[in-house]
Scaffold this active site. Sequence first.
Site, PDB file in Angstrom:
ATOM      1  N   THR A 184      62.743  -2.153  33.288  1.00 14.97           N
ATOM      2  CA  THR A 184      63.565  -2.511  32.128  1.00 14.97           C
ATOM      3  C   THR A 184      64.626  -3.510  32.558  1.00 14.97           C
ATOM      4  O   THR A 184      64.980  -3.592  33.739  1.00 14.97           O
ATOM      5  CB  THR A 184      64.272  -1.280  31.548  1.00 14.97           C
ATOM      6  OG1 THR A 184      65.057  -0.710  32.587  1.00 14.97           O
ATOM      7  CG2 THR A 184      63.301  -0.258  31.044  1.00 14.97           C
ATOM      8  N   GLU A 328      59.831   0.466  27.295  1.00 15.96           N
ATOM      9  CA  GLU A 328      59.421   1.878  27.328  1.00 15.96           C
ATOM     10  C   GLU A 328      58.373   2.224  26.273  1.00 15.96           C
ATOM     11  O   GLU A 328      57.786   3.293  26.291  1.00 15.96           O
ATOM     12  CB  GLU A 328      60.646   2.781  27.095  1.00 15.96           C
ATOM     13  CG  GLU A 328      61.600   2.844  28.280  1.00 15.96           C
ATOM     14  CD  GLU A 328      62.662   1.765  28.271  1.00 15.96           C
ATOM     15  OE1 GLU A 328      62.439   0.700  27.650  1.00 15.96           O
ATOM     16  OE2 GLU A 328      63.725   1.968  28.881  1.00 15.96           O
ATOM     17  N   LYS A 436      83.716  -0.115  18.473  1.00 11.24           N
ATOM     18  CA  LYS A 436      84.434   1.047  17.944  1.00 11.24           C
ATOM     19  C   LYS A 436      85.889   0.670  17.721  1.00 11.24           C
ATOM     20  O   LYS A 436      86.654   0.515  18.648  1.00 11.24           O
ATOM     21  CB  LYS A 436      84.311   2.228  18.897  1.00 11.24           C
ATOM     22  CG  LYS A 436      82.874   2.676  19.032  1.00 11.24           C
ATOM     23  CD  LYS A 436      82.660   3.695  20.114  1.00 11.24           C
ATOM     24  CE  LYS A 436      81.173   3.848  20.366  1.00 11.24           C
ATOM     25  NZ  LYS A 436      80.701   3.124  21.540  1.00 11.24           N
ATOM     26  N   TRP A 441      83.029   2.429  13.112  1.00 13.22           N
ATOM     27  CA  TRP A 441      82.006   1.717  13.883  1.00 13.22           C
ATOM     28  C   TRP A 441      81.670   0.404  13.198  1.00 13.22           C
ATOM     29  O   TRP A 441      81.423   0.369  11.988  1.00 13.22           O
ATOM     30  CB  TRP A 441      80.731   2.565  13.983  1.00 13.22           C
ATOM     31  CG  TRP A 441      80.850   3.680  14.971  1.00 13.22           C
ATOM     32  CD1 TRP A 441      82.008   4.239  15.430  1.00 13.22           C
ATOM     33  CD2 TRP A 441      79.776   4.364  15.611  1.00 13.22           C
ATOM     34  NE1 TRP A 441      81.717   5.231  16.325  1.00 13.22           N
ATOM     35  CE2 TRP A 441      80.355   5.345  16.453  1.00 13.22           C
ATOM     36  CE3 TRP A 441      78.387   4.256  15.565  1.00 13.22           C
ATOM     37  CZ2 TRP A 441      79.583   6.198  17.234  1.00 13.22           C
ATOM     38  CZ3 TRP A 441      77.622   5.107  16.336  1.00 13.22           C
ATOM     39  CH2 TRP A 441      78.228   6.067  17.170  1.00 13.22           C
TER      40      TRP A 441
END
Length: 539
Positions: A184, A328, A436, A441
């Site tokens: 990854t 993945e 944040k 958010w």
Amino acid sequence: MVQEGDDGATGAMQAWPLTVNKFIEHAARWHGSRTVVSRAFDGSINRMSWADIHRHAAHLSNALVAYGIGQGDRVATLAMNSGRHVAAWYGIMGMGAICHTLNPRLSVEQLVYIINHAADRIVFVDRQFMPLIEQLQPQCPSLQTAIILDEDGQGCWDAFVDGQSDSFDWGAFDENSGAGLCYTSGTTGNPKGVLYTHRSNYLHTMMALQPDALGIGVREVIMPVVPMFHANGWSIPFAASAAGCKMVMPGAHLDGQSLHDLIEKESVTLVAGVPTVWFGLLEYVRKNGKEFTSLKRLFVGGAACAESLIRDFADYGVDVVHTWGMTELSPIGTVGRLTPEVLDLADDEQLGYRMAQGRPLLGIDMRVADENGQELSRDGATIGAIQVRGQAIVGRYFRAEEIALNDDGFFDTGDVGTIDARGYMRITDRAKDVIKSGGEWISSVDLENAAMSHPGVQLAAAVGIAHPKWNERPLLLVKRKAGNDVTEEDIHDVLARKLARLAIPDAILFTDDIPLGATGKIDKKRIRADYKDFYVERG
Ligand code: AMP
């Protein structure tokens, strides 16, 4: 499995293991003369048929056995997309070794870590990456040999396979054996390896071929701009051989002019890649008054697709299809094809669905969940962790001690988003990129999309930067389109129309240098580091 003594009531179907050599065998036998066209580093064009690739792959399998490579050993590639690279994949995987695709855009330090972790024994490499190999080899004790992929002479493919037979008995192992290994991008911590099996690659390829996925049939001409080292090459080299269609490999030159030239000369119908390459292509076409005469569809993924990309390519008659996935997931998770109900909507409403990351494909179960793993409502508004399970999804990272799944057997993707009543998933952020601010958010993706809806903006990057009062506040970097003089006020106006007040960044900075990471995505880690004291210093 059909066995002697079966009473006919059980085991009536043949056991034909799902191993990826079946793809190249099918391509060579039934589509043997169709071509894989590759552009070399020097710009020259090479044509191989699927039968040629099959033959090269067999030579390589034999040569690897003669060298002493055994089943499960790791053999690496460090190369751009080419027919030879495809032959290397099949030659390595077919004899039971594991093909580890290395990303040449990673740092030397990251590559050293990955090669040592995988214990790669041989690497097949494009000539232009030999200086990199020379840097790596002294630090990678397992790496015995580097073979140049596409040339004759000492240390090159032809010498390595010299005298080897045209045939090899591929796939003589369990379908759950390892086939490919891909690390990854590793934006946090050390890179992690995902070990694809023959079975998972086979099933993922079946999935990718479907009309509502990539829809690759024999009449298509597909050009994967996404490199084979990025997330299993989005499985396109497998899918193209399974379909037996013509494939065009752009090599190292991914600028707008090079891509447009190949698309037109080779009558490419489908392309796939990350947003940044498509912006480059659009800019070239626009500036030079070019058209697309064969291109029908463009798959974009790896990062969120901007509205402008969909609109601008539509003007050229090209349908942009948004996909989402990750290493993945082998890697495709969702594809943004429109359902009949969505096609009935007005254009503007449809656009909202085109911009969504898409709907899950057969073979993938997906949910949006809270921090306790409870499934949340599929109402298009409730934001949570996007979690998946399926037959081509990682269960445990390579050589990891722990499994990578939660108690319910789901893999948490690290992306946060929503799923709506029509089954469309929308990413609002990478969990670690969410901004944040004062307990609220803010989605960095929404901010970037809003900024990029301004026609003067080429690229936008939003990050959360520490702020003395609000914990974090968004900072927006904007790269203008060439020759455009869009101002801070213009951007501010667009944002104010589309976003809540709280989400409007305190600062908008213009720069030509928005850093990109090794797979062509915005490198937010670097931006956060470069600007970490920005709001503190501003006071
Ligand atoms: P990689 O494994 O390098 O392909 O990175 C996978 C990650 O890229 C995902 O977890 C997402 O955060 C991001 N990504 C991939 N496709 C999209 C998309 N269509 N929209 C937004 N983010 C995406």
